[in-house]
Scaffold this active site. Structure first.
Site, PDB file in Angstrom:
ATOM      1  CB  CYS A  78      -1.002  -0.036   1.147  1.00 45.31           C
ATOM      2  SG  CYS A  78      -2.357   1.148   0.975  1.00 45.31           S
ATOM      3  CG  HIS A 165      -3.482  -3.865   3.226  1.00 45.17           C
ATOM      4  ND1 HIS A 165      -2.526  -3.372   4.086  1.00 45.17           N
ATOM      5  CD2 HIS A 165      -4.051  -2.793   2.626  1.00 45.17           C
ATOM      6  CE1 HIS A 165      -2.531  -2.049   4.027  1.00 45.17           C
ATOM      7  NE2 HIS A 165      -3.442  -1.677   3.150  1.00 45.17           N
ATOM      8  CD  GLU A 167      -1.249  -6.338   5.575  1.00 43.99           C
ATOM      9  OE1 GLU A 167      -1.561  -5.167   5.839  1.00 43.99           O
ATOM     10  OE2 GLU A 167      -0.805  -6.691   4.449  1.00 43.99           O
TER      11      GLU A 167
END
Length: 188
Positions: A78, A165, A167
């Site tokens: 990001c 993202h 994660e």
């Protein structure tokens, strides 16, 4: 996979600790460090790779412009992706779609980092800001209907950026992306 030392550069994003945890859960030696850390301090830690987290604004990236130019495998997530683009001569802009949302991403080139994700994948991303022009020496890896540069990599260096993202649990195959990055780090 061998245990690697990975530093997560904290750009004050709300999922920074999730990056740390995901890498730790993959068995890595992970340390979360502030983006104000100096290059010399990073070198003393002898990391195998760096991950730049997302964050609220480019004005809060600290020493990021210097850190992202280190000769190490780097994954920018990001804001980290945008920081990498700017540091290497690309451009960013305010996106047309702000806030977090699920996005269908078209994988153009699986390369090292997106291996196993083609032809499309669903990701969780914010497009408040986005990369609008690839830096010289970088190539496009993925795009979407709302952002032309969802993922990129340097043509010869182990430098990767993704707008989304990996994660978070909302991203399909996000952990696979992190594993792919760790494989790059193990070969560097």
């Amino acid at each position: 996979m061998e245990k690697l030392r990975i530093l997560v550069i904290n750009n004050y994003g709300q999922t920074c600790h999730l990056i740390h945890r995901a890498l730790r859960d993959l068995g890595m030696d992970v340390k979360l460090v502030p983006n104000t850390i100096q290059v010399e301090e990073v070198l003393k830690m002898e990391p195998d790779g760096l991950v730049f987290s997302g964050g609220p604004t480019m004005e809060r990236t600290g020493n990021g412009m210097n850190l992202v130019k280190m000769d190490l495998p780097i994954l920018g997530i990001c804001l980290g992706h945008q920081l990498m683009a700017l540091a290497y001569g690309g451009e960013t802009r305010t996106g047309k779609y702000g806030g977090f949302a699920r996005v269908d991403v078209e994988v153009i080139d699986e390369d090292d980092i997106l291996r196993g994700m083609a032809p499309t994948t669903k990701v969780w991303a914010s497009h408040q800001d986005e990369v609008s022009k690839l830096p010289p020496g970088f190539k496009l890896l993925a795009r979407s209907s709302i952002c032309e540069i969802e993922a990129m990599r340097h043509a010869s260096k182990p430098l990767y950026g993704v707008q989304w993202h990996p994660e978070v649990s909302h991203t399909e195959k996000g952990i696979d992306l992190l594993k792919n990055f760790l494989e790059v780090c193990s070969r560097a």
